[in-house]
Design a protein around this motif. Structure first.
Motif, PDB file in Angstrom:
ATOM      1  N   GLN A  96       0.934  -1.195  -0.170  1.00 12.12           N
ATOM      2  CA  GLN A  96       0.019  -0.022  -0.038  1.00 12.12           C
ATOM      3  C   GLN A  96       0.754   1.275  -0.002  1.00 12.12           C
ATOM      4  OE1 GLN A  96      -2.966   0.147   3.158  1.00 12.12           O
ATOM      5  NE2 GLN A  96      -3.044  -2.227   3.257  1.00 12.12           N
ATOM      6  N   GLY A  97       0.231   2.418  -0.407  1.00 20.64           N
ATOM      7  CA  GLY A  97       0.970   3.538  -0.260  1.00 20.64           C
ATOM      8  C   GLY A  97       1.460   4.182  -1.544  1.00 20.64           C
ATOM      9  N   GLU A  98       2.009   5.510  -1.610  1.00 22.76           N
ATOM     10  CA  GLU A  98       2.304   6.161  -2.750  1.00 22.76           C
ATOM     11  C   GLU A  98       3.674   6.662  -2.461  1.00 22.76           C
ATOM     12  OE1 GLU A  98      -0.296   9.223  -5.505  1.00 22.76           O
ATOM     13  OE2 GLU A  98       0.051   9.776  -3.284  1.00 22.76           O
ATOM     14  N   ILE A  99       4.210   6.810  -3.616  1.00 26.74           N
ATOM     15  CA  ILE A  99       5.868   7.439  -3.989  1.00 26.74           C
ATOM     16  C   ILE A  99       5.675   8.256  -5.047  1.00 26.74           C
ATOM     17  CG2 ILE A  99       8.409   7.081  -4.522  1.00 26.74           C
ATOM     18  CD1 ILE A  99       7.991   4.236  -3.395  1.00 26.74           C
ATOM     19  N   LEU A 100       6.101   9.519  -4.681  1.00 26.96           N
ATOM     20  CA  LEU A 100       6.286  10.593  -5.526  1.00 26.96           C
ATOM     21  C   LEU A 100       7.626  11.015  -6.048  1.00 26.96           C
ATOM     22  CD1 LEU A 100       3.795  11.295  -3.301  1.00 26.96           C
ATOM     23  CD2 LEU A 100       3.075  12.797  -5.165  1.00 26.96           C
ATOM     24  N   ILE A 101       7.744  11.271  -7.187  1.00 29.25           N
ATOM     25  CA  ILE A 101       9.093  12.076  -7.621  1.00 29.25           C
ATOM     26  C   ILE A 101       8.992  13.506  -7.938  1.00 29.25           C
ATOM     27  CG2 ILE A 101      11.304  11.737  -8.969  1.00 29.25           C
ATOM     28  CD1 ILE A 101      11.038   9.362  -7.035  1.00 29.25           C
ATOM     29  N   ASN A 102       9.473  14.272  -7.388  1.00 30.59           N
ATOM     30  CA  ASN A 102       9.026  15.746  -7.554  1.00 30.59           C
ATOM     31  C   ASN A 102       7.641  15.991  -7.820  1.00 30.59           C
ATOM     32  OD1 ASN A 102      11.922  16.567  -7.897  1.00 30.59           O
ATOM     33  ND2 ASN A 102      12.164  15.392  -9.838  1.00 30.59           N
ATOM     34  N   GLY A 103       6.786  15.501  -6.978  1.00 23.41           N
ATOM     35  CA  GLY A 103       5.475  15.841  -7.080  1.00 23.41           C
ATOM     36  C   GLY A 103       4.541  14.802  -7.644  1.00 23.41           C
TER      37      GLY A 103
END
Length: 264
Positions: free
Chosen positions: A60-67
Protein backbone atom coordinates in the motif's frame (compact mmCIF):
# COMPACT_ATOMS: atom_id res chain seq x y z
CA UNK A 1 7.64 29.37 -1.01
CA UNK A 2 7.54 25.72 0.06
CA UNK A 3 9.82 23.36 -1.87
CA UNK A 4 8.53 20.16 -3.43
CA UNK A 5 10.31 17.07 -2.06
CA UNK A 6 12.56 15.26 -4.53
CA UNK A 7 11.21 11.96 -3.19
CA UNK A 8 8.08 11.69 -1.11
CA UNK A 9 6.36 8.61 0.32
CA UNK A 10 3.01 8.46 2.01
CA UNK A 11 1.48 5.55 3.89
CA UNK A 12 3.85 2.83 2.70
CA UNK A 13 2.90 -0.63 3.92
CA UNK A 14 4.94 -3.79 3.35
CA UNK A 15 4.12 -7.13 4.97
CA UNK A 16 6.05 -10.38 4.87
CA UNK A 17 3.51 -12.92 6.05
CA UNK A 18 2.60 -11.94 9.61
CA UNK A 19 5.51 -9.49 9.88
CA UNK A 20 4.82 -5.85 9.05
CA UNK A 21 8.08 -4.25 7.89
CA UNK A 22 6.50 -0.91 6.91
CA UNK A 23 3.51 0.33 8.84
CA UNK A 24 2.10 3.35 6.94
CA UNK A 25 5.56 4.88 6.67
CA UNK A 26 6.15 8.41 5.39
CA UNK A 27 9.31 9.89 3.89
CA UNK A 28 10.44 13.27 2.54
CA UNK A 29 13.74 14.15 0.88
CA UNK A 30 14.19 17.83 0.08
CA UNK A 31 16.30 19.26 -2.77
CA UNK A 32 20.02 19.64 -2.07
CA UNK A 33 20.07 18.02 1.35
CA UNK A 34 21.77 15.10 3.03
CA UNK A 35 19.05 13.17 4.85
CA UNK A 36 20.28 10.50 7.25
CA UNK A 37 18.00 7.55 7.98
CA UNK A 38 18.62 5.85 11.32
CA UNK A 39 16.80 3.18 13.25
CA UNK A 40 17.32 0.12 15.38
CA UNK A 41 17.72 -3.31 13.79
CA UNK A 42 14.35 -4.48 12.50
CA UNK A 43 12.90 -0.97 12.43
CA UNK A 44 12.14 -1.22 8.71
CA UNK A 45 14.89 1.02 7.31
CA UNK A 46 15.93 -1.47 4.65
CA UNK A 47 12.36 -2.07 3.51
CA UNK A 48 11.78 1.68 3.27
CA UNK A 49 14.88 2.26 1.15
CA UNK A 50 14.16 -0.78 -1.03
CA UNK A 51 10.66 0.58 -1.66
CA UNK A 52 12.15 3.92 -2.71
CA UNK A 53 14.68 2.34 -5.11
CA UNK A 54 12.37 -0.25 -6.64
CA UNK A 55 13.83 -3.36 -4.99
CA UNK A 56 10.60 -3.90 -3.02
CA UNK A 57 7.04 -3.24 -4.18
CA UNK A 58 4.90 -1.84 -1.31
CA UNK A 59 1.52 -3.44 -0.57
CA UNK A 60 0.00 0.00 0.00
CA UNK A 61 1.00 3.64 -0.19
CA UNK A 62 2.30 6.12 -2.70
CA UNK A 63 5.74 7.28 -3.87
CA UNK A 64 6.18 10.61 -5.64
CA UNK A 65 9.19 11.96 -7.53
CA UNK A 66 9.19 15.76 -7.72
CA UNK A 67 5.48 15.72 -6.91
CA UNK A 68 4.47 13.16 -9.54
CA UNK A 69 3.29 9.65 -8.49
CA UNK A 70 5.45 6.75 -9.66
CA UNK A 71 5.18 2.97 -9.44
CA UNK A 72 8.50 1.15 -9.51
CA UNK A 73 8.39 -2.50 -10.54
CA UNK A 74 12.16 -2.96 -10.32
CA UNK A 75 15.40 -1.08 -9.55
CA UNK A 76 15.71 -0.42 -13.29
CA UNK A 77 12.55 1.71 -13.11
CA UNK A 78 14.07 3.68 -10.23
CA UNK A 79 17.28 4.17 -12.21
CA UNK A 80 15.29 5.54 -15.11
CA UNK A 81 13.78 8.04 -12.65
CA UNK A 82 17.31 9.13 -11.69
CA UNK A 83 17.68 7.23 -8.40
CA UNK A 84 21.05 5.55 -7.87
CA UNK A 85 21.90 3.36 -4.88
CA UNK A 86 25.30 2.52 -3.41
CA UNK A 87 24.83 -0.74 -1.52
CA UNK A 88 26.93 -1.87 1.40
CA UNK A 89 28.11 -4.79 -0.76
CA UNK A 90 29.15 -2.18 -3.41
CA UNK A 91 27.89 -4.39 -6.30
CA UNK A 92 31.25 -4.13 -8.07
CA UNK A 93 32.90 -6.81 -10.20
CA UNK A 94 36.42 -7.24 -8.76
CA UNK A 95 37.95 -8.72 -11.92
CA UNK A 96 36.79 -5.88 -14.17
CA UNK A 97 38.53 -2.53 -14.55
CA UNK A 98 37.48 0.73 -12.93
CA UNK A 99 36.04 2.00 -16.21
CA UNK A 100 34.17 -1.26 -16.84
CA UNK A 101 32.64 -1.10 -13.37
CA UNK A 102 31.48 2.47 -13.81
CA UNK A 103 29.59 1.46 -16.94
CA UNK A 104 28.53 -1.98 -15.71
CA UNK A 105 25.08 -2.64 -17.15
CA UNK A 106 25.26 0.59 -19.20
CA UNK A 107 28.02 -0.30 -21.60
CA UNK A 108 28.33 2.05 -24.55
CA UNK A 109 28.64 0.58 -28.04
CA UNK A 110 30.81 2.00 -30.78
CA UNK A 111 29.04 3.89 -33.49
CA UNK A 112 28.78 2.45 -36.96
CA UNK A 113 28.94 -1.07 -38.33
CA UNK A 114 31.10 -2.66 -35.58
CA UNK A 115 28.93 -1.39 -32.77
CA UNK A 116 25.61 -2.17 -34.44
CA UNK A 117 26.31 -5.65 -35.74
CA UNK A 118 29.25 -6.90 -33.66
CA UNK A 119 28.31 -5.05 -30.42
CA UNK A 120 31.81 -3.61 -30.11
CA UNK A 121 32.16 -1.41 -27.04
CA UNK A 122 33.35 2.18 -27.21
CA UNK A 123 36.08 1.68 -24.64
CA UNK A 124 37.84 4.96 -25.42
CA UNK A 125 34.84 7.16 -24.58
CA UNK A 126 33.96 5.08 -21.50
CA UNK A 127 37.49 5.40 -20.14
CA UNK A 128 37.52 9.14 -20.80
CA UNK A 129 34.17 9.64 -19.07
CA UNK A 130 35.19 7.40 -16.17
CA UNK A 131 38.34 9.47 -15.62
CA UNK A 132 36.31 12.67 -15.75
CA UNK A 133 33.81 11.27 -13.22
CA UNK A 134 36.58 10.36 -10.79
CA UNK A 135 38.37 13.69 -11.21
CA UNK A 136 35.17 15.66 -10.60
CA UNK A 137 34.90 13.98 -7.19
CA UNK A 138 38.53 14.63 -6.32
CA UNK A 139 39.68 11.06 -7.05
CA UNK A 140 42.49 11.94 -9.44
CA UNK A 141 44.90 9.90 -7.29
CA UNK A 142 43.58 6.78 -9.03
CA UNK A 143 45.86 7.00 -12.04
CA UNK A 144 45.17 3.83 -14.01
CA UNK A 145 41.52 3.75 -15.04
CA UNK A 146 42.12 0.31 -16.58
CA UNK A 147 43.31 -1.42 -13.40
CA UNK A 148 41.17 -4.15 -11.87
CA UNK A 149 38.97 -3.15 -8.95
CA UNK A 150 40.33 -6.09 -6.91
CA UNK A 151 43.68 -4.25 -6.73
CA UNK A 152 42.11 -1.28 -4.93
CA UNK A 153 41.73 -0.66 -1.20
CA UNK A 154 38.33 -0.82 0.49
CA UNK A 155 38.04 2.95 0.54
CA UNK A 156 38.95 3.23 -3.14
CA UNK A 157 36.34 0.61 -4.04
CA UNK A 158 33.71 2.53 -2.10
CA UNK A 159 34.79 5.68 -3.95
CA UNK A 160 34.29 3.91 -7.30
CA UNK A 161 30.77 2.89 -6.28
CA UNK A 162 29.98 6.46 -5.20
CA UNK A 163 31.43 7.88 -8.42
CA UNK A 164 29.30 5.50 -10.49
CA UNK A 165 26.14 6.57 -8.65
CA UNK A 166 26.97 10.27 -8.91
CA UNK A 167 27.77 9.97 -12.62
CA UNK A 168 24.35 8.57 -13.53
CA UNK A 169 22.01 9.91 -10.83
CA UNK A 170 19.62 12.63 -11.94
CA UNK A 171 17.44 12.86 -8.84
CA UNK A 172 19.11 11.33 -5.78
CA UNK A 173 21.93 9.13 -4.52
CA UNK A 174 21.07 6.60 -1.80
CA UNK A 175 24.00 5.30 0.26
CA UNK A 176 23.58 2.21 2.42
CA UNK A 177 26.13 2.07 5.27
CA UNK A 178 28.97 3.47 3.09
CA UNK A 179 31.57 3.53 5.90
CA UNK A 180 30.59 0.32 7.72
CA UNK A 181 33.64 -1.73 6.68
CA UNK A 182 36.18 1.09 6.40
CA UNK A 183 38.95 2.41 8.61
CA UNK A 184 39.14 5.95 9.95
CA UNK A 185 41.10 7.45 7.05
CA UNK A 186 39.00 5.76 4.35
CA UNK A 187 35.75 6.70 6.14
CA UNK A 188 36.88 10.32 6.13
CA UNK A 189 37.34 10.24 2.36
CA UNK A 190 33.88 8.74 1.83
CA UNK A 191 32.30 11.45 4.00
CA UNK A 192 34.07 14.04 1.88
CA UNK A 193 32.67 12.34 -1.22
CA UNK A 194 29.14 12.52 0.21
CA UNK A 195 29.54 16.26 0.79
CA UNK A 196 30.97 16.65 -2.71
CA UNK A 197 27.97 14.86 -4.25
CA UNK A 198 25.64 17.19 -2.34
CA UNK A 199 27.63 20.24 -3.48
CA UNK A 200 26.93 19.21 -7.08
CA UNK A 201 23.22 19.62 -6.42
CA UNK A 202 22.30 15.99 -5.82
CA UNK A 203 20.43 15.21 -2.59
CA UNK A 204 21.75 12.23 -0.66
CA UNK A 205 19.99 9.65 1.51
CA UNK A 206 22.49 8.24 4.01
CA UNK A 207 21.58 5.05 5.89
CA UNK A 208 24.03 4.60 8.73
CA UNK A 209 24.51 3.25 12.25
CA UNK A 210 27.53 5.51 12.76
CA UNK A 211 26.07 8.38 14.77
CA UNK A 212 29.16 10.64 14.68
CA UNK A 213 29.17 10.42 10.87
CA UNK A 214 25.42 11.08 10.73
CA UNK A 215 25.67 14.16 12.93
CA UNK A 216 28.69 15.43 11.01
CA UNK A 217 27.26 15.44 7.49
CA UNK A 218 23.44 15.25 7.71
CA UNK A 219 21.20 18.29 7.28
CA UNK A 220 18.25 16.38 8.76
CA UNK A 221 17.83 12.98 10.40
CA UNK A 222 14.87 10.68 9.69
CA UNK A 223 14.38 8.41 12.71
CA UNK A 224 12.62 5.17 11.84
CA UNK A 225 10.97 3.08 14.53
CA UNK A 226 8.56 0.13 14.46
CA UNK A 227 8.07 0.31 10.71
CA UNK A 228 7.29 4.00 10.44
CA UNK A 229 8.81 7.46 10.66
CA UNK A 230 9.00 8.46 14.30
CA UNK A 231 10.19 11.98 13.54
CA UNK A 232 12.68 14.08 11.60
CA UNK A 233 15.17 16.15 13.59
CA UNK A 234 18.00 18.56 12.87
CA UNK A 235 21.44 17.61 14.24
CA UNK A 236 21.88 21.15 15.50
CA UNK A 237 18.85 20.81 17.78
CA UNK A 238 19.56 17.43 19.38
CA UNK A 239 22.44 15.35 20.67
CA UNK A 240 23.45 11.86 19.59
CA UNK A 241 22.09 10.57 22.90
CA UNK A 242 18.75 12.23 22.14
CA UNK A 243 18.59 10.56 18.74
CA UNK A 244 19.43 7.13 20.18
CA UNK A 245 16.80 7.58 22.90
CA UNK A 246 14.10 8.36 20.32
CA UNK A 247 15.30 5.54 18.07
CA UNK A 248 15.09 2.93 20.85
CA UNK A 249 11.90 4.23 22.44
CA UNK A 250 13.63 5.40 25.64
CA UNK A 251 12.33 8.91 24.91
CA UNK A 252 9.21 10.04 23.03
CA UNK A 253 9.51 11.37 19.52
CA UNK A 254 9.43 15.17 19.65
CA UNK A 255 6.28 16.80 18.37
CA UNK A 256 4.87 20.32 18.41
CA UNK A 257 4.47 20.24 22.18
CA UNK A 258 7.14 17.69 23.14
CA UNK A 259 10.61 18.69 24.27
CA UNK A 260 12.89 15.69 24.60
CA UNK A 261 15.19 17.58 26.96
CA UNK A 262 12.35 17.92 29.44
CA UNK A 263 11.93 14.14 29.65
CA UNK A 264 13.45 12.59 32.73
Amino acid sequence: MMQTPVIQARGLVKRYGTVTALNHADFDLMPGEILAVIGDNGAGKSSLIKALNGAVIPDQGEILINGSPVKFKSPIDARKAGIETVYQSLALSPALSIADNLFLGRERRSQGFLGKFFRKLDERSMKAEAREALSSLGLATIQNIGQAVETLSGGQRQAIAVARAAAFAKSVVIMDEPTAALGVKESRKVLELILEVRSRGLPVVLISHNMPHVFEVADRIHIHRLGQRACVIKPSDYTMSDAVAIMTGAAPAPGPTTDIHAVA
